[in-house]
Design an enzyme around this catalytic site. Structure first.
Site, PDB file in Angstrom:
ATOM      1  N   ARG A   1       0.834  -1.208   0.000  1.00 37.62           N
ATOM      2  CA  ARG A   1       0.000   0.000   0.000  1.00 37.62           C
ATOM      3  C   ARG A   1       0.868   1.256   0.000  1.00 37.62           C
ATOM      4  NH1 ARG A   1      -4.461   0.541   4.657  1.00 37.62           N
ATOM      5  NH2 ARG A   1      -2.681   1.110   5.925  1.00 37.62           N
TER       6      ARG A   1
ATOM      7  N   LYS B   1      -3.225   6.976   1.087  1.00 37.71           N
ATOM      8  CA  LYS B   1      -3.016   7.330   2.497  1.00 37.71           C
ATOM      9  C   LYS B   1      -2.022   8.499   2.540  1.00 37.71           C
ATOM     10  CE  LYS B   1      -2.330   4.912   6.892  1.00 37.71           C
ATOM     11  NZ  LYS B   1      -3.500   5.427   7.575  1.00 37.71           N
TER      12      LYS B   1
HETATM   13  N1  PMP Z   1      -9.465   4.473   7.001  1.00 36.89           N
HETATM   14  C1  PMP Z   1      -8.645   5.494   7.278  1.00 36.89           C
HETATM   15  C2  PMP Z   1      -9.000   6.852   6.794  1.00 36.89           C
HETATM   16  C3  PMP Z   1      -7.479   5.286   8.021  1.00 36.89           C
HETATM   17  O1  PMP Z   1      -6.663   6.291   8.288  1.00 36.89           O
HETATM   18  C4  PMP Z   1      -7.191   3.989   8.480  1.00 36.89           C
HETATM   19  C5  PMP Z   1      -5.989   3.738   9.340  1.00 36.89           C
HETATM   20  N2  PMP Z   1      -4.843   3.539   8.585  1.00 36.89           N
HETATM   21  C6  PMP Z   1      -8.070   2.942   8.153  1.00 36.89           C
HETATM   22  C7  PMP Z   1      -9.206   3.233   7.404  1.00 36.89           C
HETATM   23  C8  PMP Z   1      -7.805   1.536   8.571  1.00 36.89           C
HETATM   24  O2  PMP Z   1      -6.777   0.991   7.794  1.00 36.89           O
HETATM   25  P1  PMP Z   1      -5.798  -0.111   8.384  1.00 36.89           P
HETATM   26  O3  PMP Z   1      -6.632  -1.241   8.801  1.00 36.89           O
HETATM   27  O4  PMP Z   1      -4.884  -0.433   7.257  1.00 36.89           O
HETATM   28  O5  PMP Z   1      -5.089   0.528   9.524  1.00 36.89           O
END
Ligand code: PMP
Length: 324
Positions: free
Chosen positions: A75, A174
């Protein structure tokens, strides 16, 4: 090297060198160097700071292992490419940097924050003026929500502010620009809760400010598709592709309206920091300071959410914490 910022504005008596050394943790990786916390600083000309120009990752360390490391690396490099940023170190080295930080800080449980910035540049947006992207790795601890909330379930609020549309800045990236999420979270804070449910411009459910959302209806899990405008969470993927099937539940991607969430049997959120956390109440507000609707989803954490969370904890506290 830039001078270290003061550790506290209110400190009157200087701590002894030894005490300071203990306080000056963790060691943080900043552009090729492992530095104590107070020395871990970046330039005010870094476009990560000036413009939110960069990408990041949040990763958990369980039992000394980097949970789902491969997926986080995929990612990170994909997001960097999406903003035309070439990460200056190969994946293998990025993993090595994380292991060095884990080791230097003697961590077995913790949280890694990788930050890739456009780098040191000039005033002005032009990314071509930033020759070398910045690479930061922080291995520390994180606690997002209070421990009691895991059994009690959380009260969340539906944000009035819509999610940034995919065509403007794809939430699948992200990026260091989280202002849309932060301002939505401020709506929650205004009403004394910790998290929001964000809708896209079409009124479909997307996600929380820092986590993904699932509903459960008649024993089936539902979660919004990625083109609704969400980050494709690693925890979301783990729940949908591994935990739910292992417990005999189906998970379907579906566009949902607020009503679908309000009438669900259970609602829960997922994220690297939050892990899996149930939602017990969902409120809506009018944007003028008044709660207009308050819906109890379940009394505390729902039964299937509980099973999923227990399975999750079993895996991350077990002998085979998956790095892939
Ligand atoms: N949505 C957003 C906007 C986030 O910032 C996160 C945290 N990284 C997530 C979802 C959850 O993603 P992950 O399970 O990869 O942490």
């Amino acid at each position: 090297m830039t001078t270290a910022p003061p550790t506290s504005h209110t400190t009157r008596v200087s701590p002894s060198v030894e005490a300071l050394d203990q306080q000056d943790r963790p060691y943080i990786w900043v552009n090729g160097e492992l530095l104590p916390k107070s020395k871990a600083v970046v330039s005010v000309y870094d476009h990560g700071l000036l413009y939110g120009d960069g990408v990041f990752e949040g990763i958990r360390i369980y039992r000394g292992k980097i949970f789902k490391c491969q997926q986080h690396m995929d990612r990170l490099y994909r997001c960097a490419e999406a903003i035309r940023l070439k990460i200056p170190v190969p994946v293998k080295e990025m993993v090595e940097i994380q292991r060095r930080c884990i080791e230097a800080n003697e961590l077995t449980e913790g949280y890694i924050r990788l930050v890739i910035t456009r780098g040191f540049g000039t005033l002005g947006l032009d990314p071509r003026r930033c020759p070398e992207p910045g690479v930061i790795c922080i291995a520390d601890q994180i606690r997002l929500f209070p421990a009691e909330a895991y059994e009690a379930g959380m009260r969340v609020i539906v944000a009035n502010r819509p999610k940034t549309p995919v065509a403007c800045l794809d939430p699948r990236i992200k990026s260091l620009n989280y202002l849309n999420n932060i301002l939505a979270k401020c709506e929650a804070i205004d009403f004394g809760c910790d998290e929001v449910i964000m809708l896209n411009m079409e009124g479909f459910i997307t996600e929380g400010s820092g986590d993904n959302i699932f509903t459960i209806k008649d024993g089936v899990l539902y979660t919004p598709p990625s083109d609704a405008g969400i980050l494709e969470g690693v925890t979301r993927g783990f729940v949908a592709r591994e935990l739910a099937p292992a417990l005999g539940y189906k998970c379907i991607e579906k566009n949902m309206r607020v009503e679908d969430v309000l009438t669900a049997d259970e609602v829960f959120l997922t994220g690297t920091a939050a892990e899996i956390i149930g939602v017990s109440q969902i409120d809506r507000h009018d944007g003028k300071g008044t709660i207009t609707q308050s819906t109890k989803v379940s009394p505390g954490e729902g039964p299937i959410t509980k099973k999923l969370r227990q399975k999750f904890r079993e895996i991350v506290t077990g002998n085979n914490v998956p790095e892939n």
